[in-house]
Write an enzyme that holds these catalytic residues in place. Structure first.
Site, PDB file in Angstrom:
ATOM      1  N   ALA A 167      -5.470  10.467   2.874  1.00 16.01           N
ATOM      2  CA  ALA A 167      -5.992   9.439   1.987  1.00 16.01           C
ATOM      3  C   ALA A 167      -6.691   8.318   2.754  1.00 16.01           C
ATOM      4  O   ALA A 167      -7.143   7.358   2.153  1.00 16.01           O
ATOM      5  CB  ALA A 167      -4.838   8.860   1.158  1.00 16.01           C
ATOM      6  N   THR A 168      -6.774   8.438   4.060  1.00 15.08           N
ATOM      7  CA  THR A 168      -7.263   7.320   4.866  1.00 15.08           C
ATOM      8  C   THR A 168      -8.239   7.793   5.922  1.00 15.08           C
ATOM      9  O   THR A 168      -7.850   8.481   6.871  1.00 15.08           O
ATOM     10  CB  THR A 168      -6.077   6.625   5.594  1.00 15.08           C
ATOM     11  OG1 THR A 168      -5.053   6.418   4.648  1.00 15.08           O
ATOM     12  CG2 THR A 168      -6.504   5.322   6.198  1.00 15.08           C
ATOM     13  N   HIS A 207      -9.769   5.843   8.058  1.00 12.81           N
ATOM     14  CA  HIS A 207      -9.464   5.129   9.305  1.00 12.81           C
ATOM     15  C   HIS A 207      -7.958   5.150   9.575  1.00 12.81           C
ATOM     16  O   HIS A 207      -7.346   4.168   9.948  1.00 12.81           O
ATOM     17  CB  HIS A 207     -10.023   3.713   9.257  1.00 12.81           C
ATOM     18  CG  HIS A 207      -9.584   2.912   8.066  1.00 12.81           C
ATOM     19  ND1 HIS A 207      -9.776   3.333   6.768  1.00 12.81           N
ATOM     20  CD2 HIS A 207      -8.955   1.725   7.976  1.00 12.81           C
ATOM     21  CE1 HIS A 207      -9.271   2.431   5.941  1.00 12.81           C
ATOM     22  NE2 HIS A 207      -8.757   1.440   6.655  1.00 12.81           N
ATOM     23  N   VAL A 263       1.271   5.355   6.040  1.00 14.08           N
ATOM     24  CA  VAL A 263      -0.151   5.629   6.243  1.00 14.08           C
ATOM     25  C   VAL A 263      -0.337   7.140   6.136  1.00 14.08           C
ATOM     26  O   VAL A 263       0.374   7.903   6.794  1.00 14.08           O
ATOM     27  CB  VAL A 263      -0.630   5.131   7.630  1.00 14.08           C
ATOM     28  CG1 VAL A 263      -2.155   5.189   7.708  1.00 14.08           C
ATOM     29  CG2 VAL A 263      -0.142   3.721   7.906  1.00 14.08           C
ATOM     30  N   ARG A 310       9.625  12.270   4.095  1.00 14.21           N
ATOM     31  CA  ARG A 310      10.263  11.296   4.989  1.00 14.21           C
ATOM     32  C   ARG A 310      10.688  10.020   4.277  1.00 14.21           C
ATOM     33  O   ARG A 310      11.197   9.100   4.904  1.00 14.21           O
ATOM     34  CB  ARG A 310       9.287  10.928   6.120  1.00 14.21           C
ATOM     35  CG  ARG A 310       8.925  12.108   6.986  1.00 14.21           C
ATOM     36  CD  ARG A 310       7.891  11.737   8.015  1.00 14.21           C
ATOM     37  NE  ARG A 310       7.218  12.905   8.531  1.00 14.21           N
ATOM     38  CZ  ARG A 310       6.125  12.866   9.274  1.00 14.21           C
ATOM     39  NH1 ARG A 310       5.566  11.713   9.586  1.00 14.21           N
ATOM     40  NH2 ARG A 310       5.572  13.973   9.715  1.00 14.21           N
ATOM     41  N   PHE A 369       0.861  -1.191   0.000  1.00  9.51           N
ATOM     42  CA  PHE A 369       0.000   0.000   0.000  1.00  9.51           C
ATOM     43  C   PHE A 369       0.899   1.244   0.000  1.00  9.51           C
ATOM     44  O   PHE A 369       1.889   1.294   0.733  1.00  9.51           O
ATOM     45  CB  PHE A 369      -0.880  -0.015   1.260  1.00  9.51           C
ATOM     46  CG  PHE A 369      -2.163   0.734   1.130  1.00  9.51           C
ATOM     47  CD1 PHE A 369      -3.351   0.065   0.912  1.00  9.51           C
ATOM     48  CD2 PHE A 369      -2.185   2.113   1.225  1.00  9.51           C
ATOM     49  CE1 PHE A 369      -4.552   0.761   0.802  1.00  9.51           C
ATOM     50  CE2 PHE A 369      -3.370   2.822   1.108  1.00  9.51           C
ATOM     51  CZ  PHE A 369      -4.563   2.138   0.896  1.00  9.51           C
ATOM     52  N   GLU A 416      -1.129  -5.811   7.846  1.00  7.19           N
ATOM     53  CA  GLU A 416      -0.655  -7.203   7.721  1.00  7.19           C
ATOM     54  C   GLU A 416       0.783  -7.355   8.223  1.00  7.19           C
ATOM     55  O   GLU A 416       1.314  -8.477   8.247  1.00  7.19           O
ATOM     56  CB  GLU A 416      -0.734  -7.670   6.268  1.00  7.19           C
ATOM     57  CG  GLU A 416      -2.129  -8.039   5.805  1.00  7.19           C
ATOM     58  CD  GLU A 416      -3.071  -6.856   5.673  1.00  7.19           C
ATOM     59  OE1 GLU A 416      -2.656  -5.830   5.106  1.00  7.19           O
ATOM     60  OE2 GLU A 416      -4.210  -6.947   6.167  1.00  7.19           O
TER      61      GLU A 416
HETATM   62  N1  INI Z   1      -2.465   0.351   4.552  1.00  8.40           N
HETATM   63  C1  INI Z   1      -1.335   1.112   4.580  1.00  8.40           C
HETATM   64  O1  INI Z   1      -0.232   0.575   4.696  1.00  8.40           O
HETATM   65  N2  INI Z   1      -1.428   2.461   4.494  1.00  8.40           N
HETATM   66  C2  INI Z   1      -2.614   3.100   4.364  1.00  8.40           C
HETATM   67  O2  INI Z   1      -2.626   4.354   4.285  1.00  8.40           O
HETATM   68  C3  INI Z   1      -3.796   2.330   4.313  1.00  8.40           C
HETATM   69  N3  INI Z   1      -5.066   2.955   4.128  1.00  8.40           N
HETATM   70  O3  INI Z   1      -5.120   4.045   3.578  1.00  8.40           O
HETATM   71  O4  INI Z   1      -6.116   2.401   4.435  1.00  8.40           O
HETATM   72  C4  INI Z   1      -3.687   0.921   4.414  1.00  8.40           C
HETATM   73  N4  INI Z   1      -4.802   0.164   4.371  1.00  8.40           N
HETATM   74  C5  INI Z   1      -4.767  -1.253   4.121  1.00  8.40           C
HETATM   75  C6  INI Z   1      -4.603  -2.046   5.386  1.00  8.40           C
HETATM   76  O5  INI Z   1      -3.291  -1.941   5.897  1.00  8.40           O
HETATM   77  C7  INI Z   1      -4.880  -3.517   5.116  1.00  8.40           C
HETATM   78  O6  INI Z   1      -4.019  -3.998   4.107  1.00  8.40           O
HETATM   79  C8  INI Z   1      -6.319  -3.781   4.670  1.00  8.40           C
HETATM   80  O7  INI Z   1      -7.219  -3.198   5.572  1.00  8.40           O
HETATM   81  C9  INI Z   1      -6.599  -5.301   4.620  1.00  8.40           C
HETATM   82  O8  INI Z   1      -6.495  -5.855   5.912  1.00  8.40           O
END
Ligand code: INI
Length: 154
Positions: free
Chosen positions: A86-87, A89, A82, A128, A23, A59
């Site tokens: 864009a997120t 949650h 993260v 960063r 991600f 994960e």
């Molecule tokens: N995972 C990230 O590493 N960064 C993010 O910003 C992010 N957002 O935006 O939701 C993100 N979501 C995925 C999450 O880590 C899991 O892979 C997903 O929820 C499946 O379990």
């Protein structure tokens, strides 16, 4: 005189694992490059670095747990990005990943280095991961080598 114990930044026979999210891979790939650069510049052989990719930061903890159970590494470096903008949650993902990996370090007695970027904006994430504010992957690699050597001494 007081004795100060610190870990050196020498590779020794240590093996390292990098667990990195896909991600936001534009940024995470830069963090991986920074971490590998930091390790190899300090003498770690390419063959002593295992890179594991996972879907997202959430994960990372279970993957770190599996690697820690297997016991083949002196330290594990976690890399993910993260971005609040864009997120929705954001806190859930950022805190879930950070708390999970901190817990594994303690239960498995292995340095698990938090190289996750929790950024307010895309620009901060960029700063960063290899621009204005350095590369958090490189910093995480330094912490991993130092902690691997420190724990060996204690
Ligand atoms: N995972 C990230 O590493 N960064 C993010 O910003 C992010 N957002 O935006 O939701 C993100 N979501 C995925 C999450 O880590 C899991 O892979 C997903 O929820 C499946 O379990």
């Amino acid at each position: 005189m007081a004795r100060t114990i610190t870990g050196s930044l020498t590779a020794g026979d240590h093996r390292f694992a990098i667990v990195a999210a896909r991600f936001n891979e534009l940024f995470v790939d830069r963090l991986i490059q920074g971490a590998v650069d930091g390790l190899t510049r300090h003498g770690v052989d390419d063959d002593a670095i295992d890179i594991v990719r996972v879907p997202g930061s959430l994960e990372i903890p279970i993957t770190v747990q599996r690697l820690a159970d297997q016991g083949g590494h002196s330290a594990i470096i976690c890399l993910g990005v993260v971005i609040r903008g864009a997120t929705v949650h954001f806190e859930h993902v950022a805190d879930g990943a950070a708390n999970g990996i901190a817990q594994i370090a303690l239960t498995h007695d292995i340095p698990v280095i938090n190289g996750l970027i929790a950024a307010e904006t895309l620009e901060q994430a960029m700063e960063r991961s290899g621009t204005k504010l350095g590369n958090k992957g490189f910093d995480a690699a330094m912490a991993a080598i130092e902690m691997a050597n420190l724990l060996e001494q204690l």
